[in-house]
Design a protein around this motif. Structure first.
Motif, mmCIF file in Angstrom:
data_model
loop_
_atom_site.group_PDB
_atom_site.id
_atom_site.type_symbol
_atom_site.label_atom_id
_atom_site.label_comp_id
_atom_site.label_asym_id
_atom_site.label_seq_id
_atom_site.Cartn_x
_atom_site.Cartn_y
_atom_site.Cartn_z
ATOM 1 N N ALA A 1 10.374 -1.553 -1.978
ATOM 2 C CA ALA A 1 9.886 -0.173 -1.956
ATOM 3 C C ALA A 1 9.663 0.296 -0.519
ATOM 4 C CB ALA A 1 8.602 -0.061 -2.764
ATOM 5 N N ALA A 2 9.080 -0.592 0.316
ATOM 6 C CA ALA A 2 8.860 -0.246 1.731
ATOM 7 C C ALA A 2 10.183 -0.068 2.454
ATOM 8 C CB ALA A 2 8.032 -1.331 2.406
ATOM 9 N N SER A 3 11.135 -0.945 2.130
ATOM 10 C CA SER A 3 12.452 -0.850 2.761
ATOM 11 C C SER A 3 13.151 0.444 2.371
ATOM 12 C CB SER A 3 13.303 -2.056 2.344
ATOM 13 O OG SER A 3 14.625 -1.930 2.818
ATOM 14 N N GLN A 4 13.069 0.802 1.088
ATOM 15 C CA GLN A 4 13.687 2.044 0.626
ATOM 16 C C GLN A 4 13.080 3.253 1.322
ATOM 17 O OE1 GLN A 4 16.374 0.941 -0.655
ATOM 18 N NE2 GLN A 4 16.329 1.815 -2.695
ATOM 19 N N SER A 5 11.762 3.214 1.497
ATOM 20 C CA SER A 5 11.081 4.316 2.178
ATOM 21 C C SER A 5 11.579 4.443 3.621
ATOM 22 C CB SER A 5 9.571 4.072 2.158
ATOM 23 O OG SER A 5 8.901 5.100 2.852
ATOM 24 N N ASN A 6 11.765 3.288 4.278
ATOM 25 C CA ASN A 6 12.282 3.306 5.658
ATOM 26 C C ASN A 6 13.703 3.848 5.707
ATOM 27 O OD1 ASN A 6 9.939 2.256 6.717
ATOM 28 N ND2 ASN A 6 10.624 0.138 6.580
ATOM 29 N N ARG A 7 14.515 3.459 4.713
ATOM 30 C CA ARG A 7 15.903 3.929 4.684
ATOM 31 C C ARG A 7 15.948 5.445 4.538
ATOM 32 N NH1 ARG A 7 16.144 -0.822 5.352
ATOM 33 N NH2 ARG A 7 15.972 0.005 7.438
ATOM 34 N N ILE A 8 15.125 5.968 3.622
ATOM 35 C CA ILE A 8 15.094 7.423 3.415
ATOM 36 C C ILE A 8 14.660 8.130 4.693
ATOM 37 C CG2 ILE A 8 13.905 9.284 2.178
ATOM 38 C CD1 ILE A 8 13.812 7.450 -0.257
ATOM 39 N N GLU A 9 13.661 7.562 5.360
ATOM 40 C CA GLU A 9 13.170 8.159 6.613
ATOM 41 C C GLU A 9 14.269 8.175 7.673
ATOM 42 O OE1 GLU A 9 9.590 7.442 9.893
ATOM 43 O OE2 GLU A 9 9.528 6.416 7.956
ATOM 44 N N GLN A 10 15.003 7.068 7.786
ATOM 45 C CA GLN A 10 16.101 6.997 8.759
ATOM 46 C C GLN A 10 17.166 8.047 8.466
ATOM 47 O OE1 GLN A 10 17.656 3.015 8.743
ATOM 48 N NE2 GLN A 10 16.205 2.292 10.280
ATOM 49 N N VAL A 11 17.571 8.127 7.213
ATOM 50 C CA VAL A 11 18.621 9.068 6.837
ATOM 51 C C VAL A 11 18.160 10.514 7.060
ATOM 52 C CG1 VAL A 11 20.049 9.928 4.946
ATOM 53 C CG2 VAL A 11 19.698 7.470 5.216
ATOM 54 N N GLU A 12 16.916 10.795 6.739
ATOM 55 C CA GLU A 12 16.423 12.163 6.916
ATOM 56 C C GLU A 12 16.298 12.531 8.399
ATOM 57 O OE1 GLU A 12 12.914 12.628 4.505
ATOM 58 O OE2 GLU A 12 14.146 13.197 2.756
ATOM 59 N N LYS A 13 16.038 11.562 9.259
ATOM 60 C CA LYS A 13 16.050 11.833 10.701
ATOM 61 C C LYS A 13 17.466 12.204 11.153
ATOM 62 C CE LYS A 13 12.129 9.088 12.356
ATOM 63 N NZ LYS A 13 11.726 7.888 13.148
ATOM 64 N N ILE A 14 18.444 11.476 10.634
ATOM 65 C CA ILE A 14 19.844 11.793 10.961
ATOM 66 C C ILE A 14 20.190 13.180 10.436
ATOM 67 C CG2 ILE A 14 22.247 11.153 10.487
ATOM 68 C CD1 ILE A 14 21.321 8.224 10.481
ATOM 69 N N GLN A 15 19.723 13.499 9.229
ATOM 70 C CA GLN A 15 19.992 14.821 8.664
ATOM 71 C C GLN A 15 19.348 15.930 9.502
ATOM 72 O OE1 GLN A 15 18.590 14.060 4.572
ATOM 73 N NE2 GLN A 15 20.643 14.633 3.896
ATOM 74 N N ALA A 16 18.128 15.689 9.983
ATOM 75 C CA ALA A 16 17.443 16.696 10.803
ATOM 76 C C ALA A 16 18.217 16.937 12.100
ATOM 77 C CB ALA A 16 16.021 16.239 11.111
ATOM 78 N N GLU A 17 18.695 15.843 12.732
ATOM 79 C CA GLU A 17 19.483 15.988 13.959
ATOM 80 C C GLU A 17 20.829 16.642 13.675
ATOM 81 O OE1 GLU A 17 19.683 12.662 16.665
ATOM 82 O OE2 GLU A 17 17.837 11.821 15.821
ATOM 83 N N LEU A 18 21.399 16.304 12.529
ATOM 84 C CA LEU A 18 22.669 16.915 12.143
ATOM 85 C C LEU A 18 22.494 18.413 11.927
ATOM 86 C CD1 LEU A 18 25.650 16.493 11.303
ATOM 87 C CD2 LEU A 18 24.844 16.135 8.976
ATOM 88 N N SER A 19 21.407 18.797 11.288
ATOM 89 C CA SER A 19 21.124 20.211 11.060
ATOM 90 C C SER A 19 20.960 20.961 12.383
ATOM 91 C CB SER A 19 19.846 20.346 10.217
ATOM 92 O OG SER A 19 19.453 21.690 10.118
ATOM 93 N N LEU A 20 20.212 20.359 13.318
ATOM 94 C CA LEU A 20 20.018 20.984 14.631
ATOM 95 C C LEU A 20 21.342 21.090 15.386
ATOM 96 C CD1 LEU A 20 18.075 22.058 16.803
ATOM 97 C CD2 LEU A 20 17.767 19.688 17.561
ATOM 98 N N ARG A 21 22.101 19.988 15.359
ATOM 99 C CA ARG A 21 23.407 19.962 16.038
ATOM 100 C C ARG A 21 24.337 21.017 15.444
ATOM 101 N NH1 ARG A 21 23.365 17.632 20.009
ATOM 102 N NH2 ARG A 21 24.128 19.608 20.728
#
Length: 424
Positions: free
Chosen positions: A233-253
């Protein structure tokens, strides 16, 4: 007289032999010296040859660099403005394709982070009522409490069983995060038992210890299962956080780069998820839109004869080059997503190994029970093997579904193609 004569004759005979031997030794010494001199000379020649080879390699490298530089100069000089524009156009289209692919991949990966069928099977492994391992832990608790006769009077036993039933059915116990209902209920019951036994006239704590020892055969398994689920569960939460950071940067880019092309993307709504927003942006930032975009630019510089003034186009449309110059940032972002994907798959493999370790504990502690299926009884050993196989099959189906939906080789191709075109 005769003796002296013999000695003289012997010396006379040996003298030529001694001289010959001496001459041979001298020749051998000369040959040895010659060999040493030759070896020294050969070493000198070898060193000189190595030096010449290194100098030759350096010269070839310099010639290659010079040749490449000249070829690039010739290519740059000879390349037409139309070709420059065509390469720039291809690069921008490829970057738009990578934007779209990366946006889709991040959304797909997040949607695959939870597989209902796989997780439902794992949840059933920790069930209190009907575990695939062939027992009901609720029944195990009640039976064990009765067998060990922890309390002196039947009234206390009945009262303790009533408390046990309430704890087992309690929604609070079931809702504890990352702790199976079996572990929570068992710990609570043992605490109640120890407290109640203190009121006995002659408390027999050995019976309570026997009860605890019996339950621990099961609790070792449930605790291992809990640890695996909590870690996952902790690992999944970290994965989602990582992907959403990439999505936020992708949105800005995406927003910043689209402005360089003069394209206006929609603003994100307050209640809109990042997934929905990226999907909405991709309806505008798409191949058809880009074809229209380039046609409009070319028409601005199209003369009466129908030809396009590419030199003027390249000179004035600086946004094209500015957009293309950011390709490296987009590629880096796509590579970060690839690393996140690989980490996610590694975490899934680790979770599967931890689940197998929990099942191995259940097998070692002999808590897997035989059960009848279609009138035939399955042994604990067969049941253990079948559960491992079921878990592996469900994981394989889940992993294959992830690989099929994400298609990482296609993303790798887009990254490679974008890198090839970014230098033009």
């Amino acid at each position: 007289m005769h003796s002296a004569l013999r000695t003289l004759l012997l010396i006379t005979c040996l003298s030529p032999l001694s001289a010959a031997l001496a001459q041979q030794e001298l020749q051998q010494e000369n040959r040895q010296e010659n060999r040493q001199e030759m070896l020294l000379e050969m070493r000198k020649l070898s060193s000189q040859l190595e030096l010449l080879q290194r100098e030759n390699e350096t010269l070839h490298q310099n010639l290659d660099l010079t040749s490449k530089s000249l070829q690039e100069l010739i290519r740059d000089k000879n390349i037409s403005d139309e070709t420059r524009y065509a390469l720039l156009k291809s690069g921008i289209k490829q970057e738009v394709a990578l934007f779209r692919k990366l946006s889709d991949q991040t959304i797909h990966l997040k949607s695959r982070l939870t597989d209902q069928e796989y997780q439902s099977f794992i949840l059933s492994l920790g069930s209190m009522e009907a575990s695939p391992l062939g027992f009901s832990f609720e029944e195990v608790l009640m039976t064990t409490i009765k067998q060990h006769g922890v309390f002196e009077s039947k009234a206390k036993i009945d009262r303790f069983l009533a408390v046990s039933g309430s704890l087992i059915q309690s929604p609070i116990t079931a809702a504890l995060p990352f702790v199976s209902q079996a572990v929570a209920a068992s710990n609570a019951l043992l605490n109640v038992a120890y407290t109640s036994m203190m009121t006995e006239k002659k408390p027999d704590f050995s019976k309570l210890q026997q009860l605890e020892t019996e339950l621990m055969r099961y609790l070792h398994y449930f605790s291992a299962l809990d640890r695996a689920n909590a870690s996952h569960a902790a690992s999944q939460s970290n994965r989602i956080e990582q992907v959403e950071k990439i999505q936020a940067e992708l949105s800005l880019r995406l927003t910043q780069d689209a402005q360089k092309l003069g394209l206006k993307l929609p603003e994100r709504k307050d209640s809109e998820s990042i997934d929905d927003y990226l999907n909405r942006c991709m309806t505008i930032f798409n191949p058809l839109q880009m074809e229209t975009f380039f046609t409009q630019i070319e028409n601005k510089y199209r003369g009466p004869a129908g030809t396009v003034n590419y030199a003027l186009l390249l000179q004035r449309e600086e946004g094209l080059k500015a957009f293309h110059a950011q390709a490296g940032n987009l590629v880096s972002l796509a590579k970060r997503f690839t690393v996140a994907y690989e980490a996610y798959m590694d975490a899934n493999d680790r979770y599967h190994r931890e689940l197998l370790e929990a099942l191995a504990l259940a097998h070692t502690n002999k808590i897997i029970q035989p059960r009848k299926v279609n009138g035939q009884e399955e042994s604990p050993e067969l049941r253990y093997t079948q559960i491992r196989q079921q878990l592996a099959q469900k994981k394989q189906l889940r992993d294959q579904g992830i690989r099929n939906s994400l298609n990482m080789p296609e993303l790798a191709w887009h990254i490679e193609r974008t890198e090839e075109l970014r230098y033009y």
